[in-house]
Design a protein around this motif. Structure first.
Motif, PDB file in Angstrom:
ATOM      1  N   LEU A   1       0.822  -1.217   0.000  1.00 51.19           N
ATOM      2  CA  LEU A   1       0.000   0.000   0.000  1.00 51.19           C
ATOM      3  C   LEU A   1       0.855   1.265   0.000  1.00 51.19           C
ATOM      4  CD1 LEU A   1      -3.022   0.776   0.041  1.00 51.19           C
ATOM      5  CD2 LEU A   1      -2.811   1.053   2.507  1.00 51.19           C
ATOM      6  N   VAL A   2       1.964   1.230   0.707  1.00 49.90           N
ATOM      7  CA  VAL A   2       2.875   2.388   0.718  1.00 49.90           C
ATOM      8  C   VAL A   2       4.293   1.883   0.405  1.00 49.90           C
ATOM      9  CG1 VAL A   2       1.471   3.601   2.431  1.00 49.90           C
ATOM     10  CG2 VAL A   2       3.395   2.210   3.204  1.00 49.90           C
ATOM     11  N   LYS A   3       5.135   2.827  -0.001  1.00 44.48           N
ATOM     12  CA  LYS A   3       6.513   2.461  -0.323  1.00 44.48           C
ATOM     13  C   LYS A   3       7.318   2.220   0.951  1.00 44.48           C
ATOM     14  CE  LYS A   3       6.870   4.858  -4.770  1.00 44.48           C
ATOM     15  NZ  LYS A   3       7.581   5.913  -5.539  1.00 44.48           N
ATOM     16  N   GLN A   4       8.280   1.291   0.820  1.00 39.09           N
ATOM     17  CA  GLN A   4       9.198   1.071   1.937  1.00 39.09           C
ATOM     18  C   GLN A   4      10.286   2.151   1.921  1.00 39.09           C
ATOM     19  OE1 GLN A   4       8.046  -1.983   0.227  1.00 39.09           O
ATOM     20  NE2 GLN A   4       6.629  -1.781   1.949  1.00 39.09           N
ATOM     21  N   ASN A   5      10.740   2.511   3.129  1.00 37.06           N
ATOM     22  CA  ASN A   5      11.805   3.504   3.274  1.00 37.06           C
ATOM     23  C   ASN A   5      13.006   2.813   3.919  1.00 37.06           C
ATOM     24  OD1 ASN A   5      13.498   5.618   4.040  1.00 37.06           O
ATOM     25  ND2 ASN A   5      11.802   6.993   4.515  1.00 37.06           N
ATOM     26  N   LEU A   6      14.128   2.812   3.201  1.00 40.98           N
ATOM     27  CA  LEU A   6      15.313   2.104   3.688  1.00 40.98           C
ATOM     28  C   LEU A   6      15.869   2.718   4.965  1.00 40.98           C
ATOM     29  CD1 LEU A   6      17.135   1.427   0.291  1.00 40.98           C
ATOM     30  CD2 LEU A   6      15.731  -0.149   1.632  1.00 40.98           C
ATOM     31  N   ASN A   7      15.473   3.939   5.268  1.00 37.97           N
ATOM     32  CA  ASN A   7      15.954   4.591   6.489  1.00 37.97           C
ATOM     33  C   ASN A   7      15.173   4.161   7.730  1.00 37.97           C
ATOM     34  OD1 ASN A   7      17.963   6.124   5.153  1.00 37.97           O
ATOM     35  ND2 ASN A   7      16.416   7.623   4.502  1.00 37.97           N
ATOM     36  N   ASP A   8      14.036   3.479   7.547  1.00 36.98           N
ATOM     37  CA  ASP A   8      13.251   3.002   8.690  1.00 36.98           C
ATOM     38  C   ASP A   8      14.032   1.935   9.456  1.00 36.98           C
ATOM     39  OD1 ASP A   8      11.125   4.627   7.991  1.00 36.98           O
ATOM     40  OD2 ASP A   8      10.019   3.037   6.947  1.00 36.98           O
ATOM     41  N   ILE A   9      13.890   1.960  10.768  1.00 38.41           N
ATOM     42  CA  ILE A   9      14.506   0.899  11.574  1.00 38.41           C
ATOM     43  C   ILE A   9      13.755  -0.401  11.292  1.00 38.41           C
ATOM     44  CG2 ILE A   9      14.942   0.083  13.926  1.00 38.41           C
ATOM     45  CD1 ILE A   9      15.101   3.002  14.785  1.00 38.41           C
ATOM     46  N   SER A  10      14.488  -1.430  10.946  1.00 36.14           N
ATOM     47  CA  SER A  10      13.879  -2.694  10.556  1.00 36.14           C
ATOM     48  C   SER A  10      13.024  -3.269  11.681  1.00 36.14           C
ATOM     49  CB  SER A  10      14.970  -3.705  10.187  1.00 36.14           C
ATOM     50  OG  SER A  10      14.408  -4.990  10.018  1.00 36.14           O
ATOM     51  N   ALA A  11      11.836  -3.758  11.299  1.00 33.24           N
ATOM     52  CA  ALA A  11      10.951  -4.406  12.272  1.00 33.24           C
ATOM     53  C   ALA A  11      11.570  -5.697  12.783  1.00 33.24           C
ATOM     54  CB  ALA A  11       9.600  -4.674  11.634  1.00 33.24           C
ATOM     55  N   ILE A  12      12.443  -6.289  11.992  1.00 38.50           N
ATOM     56  CA  ILE A  12      13.081  -7.537  12.417  1.00 38.50           C
ATOM     57  C   ILE A  12      13.934  -7.288  13.659  1.00 38.50           C
ATOM     58  CG2 ILE A  12      14.738  -9.333  11.747  1.00 38.50           C
ATOM     59  CD1 ILE A  12      13.735  -8.949   8.849  1.00 38.50           C
ATOM     60  N   GLN A  13      14.632  -6.136  13.656  1.00 39.30           N
ATOM     61  CA  GLN A  13      15.443  -5.785  14.817  1.00 39.30           C
ATOM     62  C   GLN A  13      14.552  -5.534  16.027  1.00 39.30           C
ATOM     63  OE1 GLN A  13      18.688  -5.874  15.340  1.00 39.30           O
ATOM     64  NE2 GLN A  13      18.393  -5.142  17.447  1.00 39.30           N
ATOM     65  N   ASN A  14      13.424  -4.807  15.839  1.00 41.26           N
ATOM     66  CA  ASN A  14      12.488  -4.564  16.938  1.00 41.26           C
ATOM     67  C   ASN A  14      11.910  -5.863  17.485  1.00 41.26           C
ATOM     68  OD1 ASN A  14      12.733  -1.799  17.009  1.00 41.26           O
ATOM     69  ND2 ASN A  14      11.002  -1.408  15.653  1.00 41.26           N
ATOM     70  N   LEU A  15      11.606  -6.775  16.566  1.00 48.74           N
ATOM     71  CA  LEU A  15      11.026  -8.054  16.974  1.00 48.74           C
ATOM     72  C   LEU A  15      12.049  -8.892  17.752  1.00 48.74           C
ATOM     73  CD1 LEU A  15       8.521  -9.790  16.868  1.00 48.74           C
ATOM     74  CD2 LEU A  15       9.235 -10.630  14.620  1.00 48.74           C
ATOM     75  N   LYS A  16      13.309  -8.830  17.322  1.00 47.66           N
ATOM     76  CA  LYS A  16      14.369  -9.555  18.030  1.00 47.66           C
ATOM     77  C   LYS A  16      14.491  -9.043  19.460  1.00 47.66           C
ATOM     78  CE  LYS A  16      19.278 -10.747  17.685  1.00 47.66           C
ATOM     79  NZ  LYS A  16      20.542 -10.534  16.898  1.00 47.66           N
ATOM     80  N   GLU A  17      14.415  -7.708  19.611  1.00 47.16           N
ATOM     81  CA  GLU A  17      14.488  -7.116  20.947  1.00 47.16           C
ATOM     82  C   GLU A  17      13.277  -7.509  21.788  1.00 47.16           C
ATOM     83  OE1 GLU A  17      14.915  -2.954  20.303  1.00 47.16           O
ATOM     84  OE2 GLU A  17      16.920  -3.138  19.381  1.00 47.16           O
ATOM     85  N   ALA A  18      12.110  -7.592  21.169  1.00 49.85           N
ATOM     86  CA  ALA A  18      10.894  -7.987  21.887  1.00 49.85           C
ATOM     87  C   ALA A  18      11.009  -9.406  22.413  1.00 49.85           C
ATOM     88  CB  ALA A  18       9.678  -7.867  20.968  1.00 49.85           C
ATOM     89  N   ARG A  19      11.613 -10.277  21.622  1.00 51.01           N
ATOM     90  CA  ARG A  19      11.768 -11.664  22.056  1.00 51.01           C
ATOM     91  C   ARG A  19      12.763 -11.769  23.222  1.00 51.01           C
ATOM     92  NH1 ARG A  19      11.674 -13.926  15.797  1.00 51.01           N
ATOM     93  NH2 ARG A  19       9.393 -13.995  15.646  1.00 51.01           N
TER      94      ARG A  19
END
Length: 490
Positions: free
Chosen positions: A19-37
């Motif tokens: 629906l929207v374009k990805q922005n390479l400057n965004d902090i990856s959700a994978i990193q956030n998810l790793k921290e959540a785990r």
């Protein structure tokens, strides 16, 4: 495409990263998810969170590279009360409710569905009871989810809510907003509501009986937090356009449905005016048919098979709504039918399955579908108003004008139904089509808060009566034409 399908497509696009374009400057959700785990492991170690076995989900390559896929507990705060289903029914019952006052606490309830404000729930409990159920307390910013009846509706609790707890029909979630935006979560949950309903239990009232499926089987695609906000902003711009589309779509649907109804009514009216088929001079005129009907009715009265009906007034020229062919006659419906009024049987005598000696019980319009088929769900062994196969049934209370010809050997009819017993040589299908053409006038006669028509509304209705042979030709032509109309709207 329906408005619902359009909205579902937009949500699907959003949850697939299209629906929207990805922005390479965004902090990856994978990193956030790793921290959540890691936070989950730490919380379990510190006994802040119960250890529960759950399967982690991963990006299967169909989502953008900087997206993760989370389980529910990974996107909620890391404590035991962040995912909480309301207490079991036995934990909070109506006997515990007290009037609103000092030191009382609200019981938030679902109602028919989560409403778009917080003024729902009119029950209160004492301070002692509230403290014993404090694990189910809700606060501003929590998300509540409907778990019974309407499953999957979500709502963010607004500021300044009354202190209280949820009931058993709700699920409370406290999200970790460092990993997921609340508004994005609501959209995501809406996109999985169909999936949840498919796994709900129960026949009469669907219920999300266990949270295991929601916790361990449902994938929550997880974009970077900044992309989540862009998705929310995009959808908030699109939804008003979807609403506009829905208005146009529904308006066209209404016009389309009305056109079908009007087309059918026009064909029926054409038939009742004697314009649908040609008259045949060799047909015995309707005047002779009326004489035969009068003689047959008199004989049946003499034999005690039917009651003598009251004399109906002669039809004046002013009452005749249109001209008819010379071989036709105007008659009151009461002249040519035997009308049977239904009668209710106490609810305690209803059976939910057929047994020996029982007959079907037709309670009202709900037993007759839009195609005139009869659906039976109740039976009785003590019938008082029995109609036989071939009787025309008409709903006369509540929903006026549903029609069917009984194809069962016998049935008992309730007072919401009248039976038209046509034993006098009139073509049943012609009589049925006449009533269908007259339904709108019957509906206009309906009185009171719950609409209903009287026996006289039917008996005094005037009917254009063709010769019997012409009735048969009209029926054949009508069935062909109406079938063609129906096929256009399938």
């Amino acid at each position: 495409m329906t408005p619902e399908q359009l909205k579902a497509s937009i949500l699907q696009y959003a949850m697939e990263g299209k629906l929207v374009k990805q922005n390479l400057n965004d902090i990856s959700a994978i990193q956030n998810l790793k921290e959540a785990r890691e936070k989950i492991k730490e919380a379990i170690k510190n006994k802040e969170l119960r250890k529960e076995k759950y399967t982690q989900a991963e990006n299967n390559g169909k989502l953008p590279k900087n997206w993760g896929v989370a389980r529910l507990k990974e996107i909620c705060e890391k404590n035991n009360s962040s995912i909480k289903r309301g207490p079991f029914g036995s934990s909070i019952t109506k006997s515990m409710f007290v009037p609103k006052g000092k030191d009382t606490y609200k019981v938030y309830e679902q109602g028919n569905a989560i409403r778009r404000d917080i003024n729902y729930g009119s029950y209160y409990i004492t301070k002692d009871k509230f403290e014993s159920l404090s694990a189910f307390q809700v606060k501003t910013g929590d998300i509540i989810v409907s778990c019974a009846g309407t499953i999957g509706k979500t709502f963010i609790l607004p500021p300044k809510i009354e202190p209280g707890i949820i009931n058993q029909a709700l699920l409370k979630l406290t999200l970790d907003t460092s990993i997921i935006d609340k508004k994005f979560f609501l959209l995501e949950f809406e996109s999985i509501s169909v999936q949840l309903n498919l796994h709900a239990k129960g026949s009469a009232i669907k219920n999300l009986a266990s949270l295991k499926y929601l916790k361990n089987k449902v994938d929550f695609p997880l974009p970077p937090i900044e992309e989540q906000k862009r998705i929310v902003a995009k959808i908030e711009k699109l939804m008003p356009l979807v609403d506009e589309y829905a208005e146009s779509y529904n308006r066209l649907q209404k016009i389309d449905n009305e056109f079908e109804d009007k087309l059918k009514q026009s064909v029926l009216q054409y038939a009742m005016e004697g314009k649908l088929v040609k008259q045949d001079p060799s047909d015995e005129p309707a005047s002779e048919l009326i004489k035969k009907i009068e003689n047959e009715k008199a004989e049946l009265v003499k034999e005690g098979k039917i009651k003598k009906s009251k004399k109906l007034h002669a039809i004046t020229d002013d009452e005749k709504p249109f001209d008819i062919p010379d071989s036709w006659e105007w008659v009151s419906l009461g002249q040519i039918i035997n009308l049977i009024s239904g009668r209710d049987i106490p609810k305690k005598d209803h059976l939910n399955k057929e047994i020996k000696g029982s007959i079907p019980y037709i309670t009202g319009a709900s037993n007759i579908d839009k195609n005139g088929n009869i659906n039976i769900s109740e039976w009785v062994t003590n019938p008082t108003v029995v109609v036989n196969k071939g009787t025309i049934l008409l709903s006369v209370k509540g929903t006026i004008g549903k029609i069917s010809i009984l194809d069962l050997a016998q049935a008992h009819i309730a007072r919401q139904i009248m039976g038209i017993d046509n034993m006098f040589g009139i073509d049943k299908k012609y009589l049925q089509y006449y009533i269908e053409s007259y339904v709108q006038q019957l509906q206009q006669k309906a009185k009171s808060i719950i609409p209903g028509i009287s026996r006289d509304d039917l008996l005094l209705a005037i009917l254009p009566l063709p010769p019997i042979k012409e009735q048969e030709r009209i029926v054949i032509k009508l069935e062909r034409l109406l079938s063609s109309i129906n096929s256009l709207y399938l």
